[in-house]
Design an enzyme around this catalytic site. Structure first.
Site, short mmCIF file in Angstrom:
data_model
loop_
_atom_site.label_atom_id
_atom_site.label_comp_id
_atom_site.label_asym_id
_atom_site.label_seq_id
_atom_site.Cartn_x
_atom_site.Cartn_y
_atom_site.Cartn_z
CG HIS A 251 -2.12 -0.92 1.19
ND1 HIS A 251 -3.11 -1.05 2.09
CD2 HIS A 251 -2.32 -1.82 0.04
CE1 HIS A 251 -3.93 -1.91 1.74
NE2 HIS A 251 -3.60 -2.54 0.50
CD GLU B 223 -2.03 4.03 3.26
OE1 GLU B 223 -2.93 4.20 3.75
OE2 GLU B 223 -1.72 3.33 2.53
CB CYS C 165 -5.95 -1.26 5.40
SG CYS C 165 -4.19 -1.59 5.26
#
Length: 166
Positions: free
Chosen positions: A77, A79, A102
């Site tokens: 992801h 991040e 998430c």
């Protein structure tokens, strides 16, 4: 007299996150992230994609099907990529991201020392992942806020002639 229609710091850093998302090869979800320190300096950027050395032409980008035939076990992801691409000292930094993190990304955000999340969308609000994220973030003292902006669209042009007219 100075211009009055310049963008805010929040818009600027979210713009960097959204521009980073344009690097994603994912056909269904493009997310970018931008990490900023307290001096308003960018210290990390990332977008969702496969780990370095993994050819994105040799993996599936499907959302449904057998687990190993989908993108989910392979994609990092935005991040996490921003954290891994950073200068490493992220204590008290902020992260700008298009999509609320998430639970897995929230773990990395907390562990890295980031203290604020600024996001645009809560697409997965009230899902188990969202609830787990918020539970951990609240317990760890990481603030999060949805970015509210007045002008919802900023046009970025690479037209040289248009640039020269400014």
């Amino acid at each position: 007299m100075k211009r009055k229609d310049y963008i805010s710091w929040d818009q600027y850093f979210m713009g960097i996150a959204l521009l980073s998302a344009k690097r994603s090869k994912d056909p269904s979800t493009q997310v970018g992230a931008c990490i900023v320190n307290s001096d308003k300096k960018i210290v990390g950027v990332g977008y969702n994609g496969l780990p370095q050395g993994c050819d994105d032409d040799n993996f599936s980008w499907e959302r449904k099907g057998e687990y190993l035939e989908t993108k989910y076990p392979f994609v990092c992801h935005a991040e996490l990529n921003a954290i891994l691409n950073s200068v490493k000292n992220l204590k008290n930094c902020s992260i700008y991201v298009g999509l609320f993190p998430c639970n897995e990304c929230s773990k990395s955000i907390i562990q890295s020392g980031i203290k604020e999340i600024i996001f645009l969308s809560e697409k997965y609000k009230d899902t188990p992942s969202d609830i787990a994220s918020k539970r951990m973030l609240d317990m760890a003292g990481v603030k999060y806020r949805k970015l509210e902006i007045k002008n919802k669209k900023i046009i970025l042009s690479f037209d040289e002639e248009e640039f020269e007219q400014l």
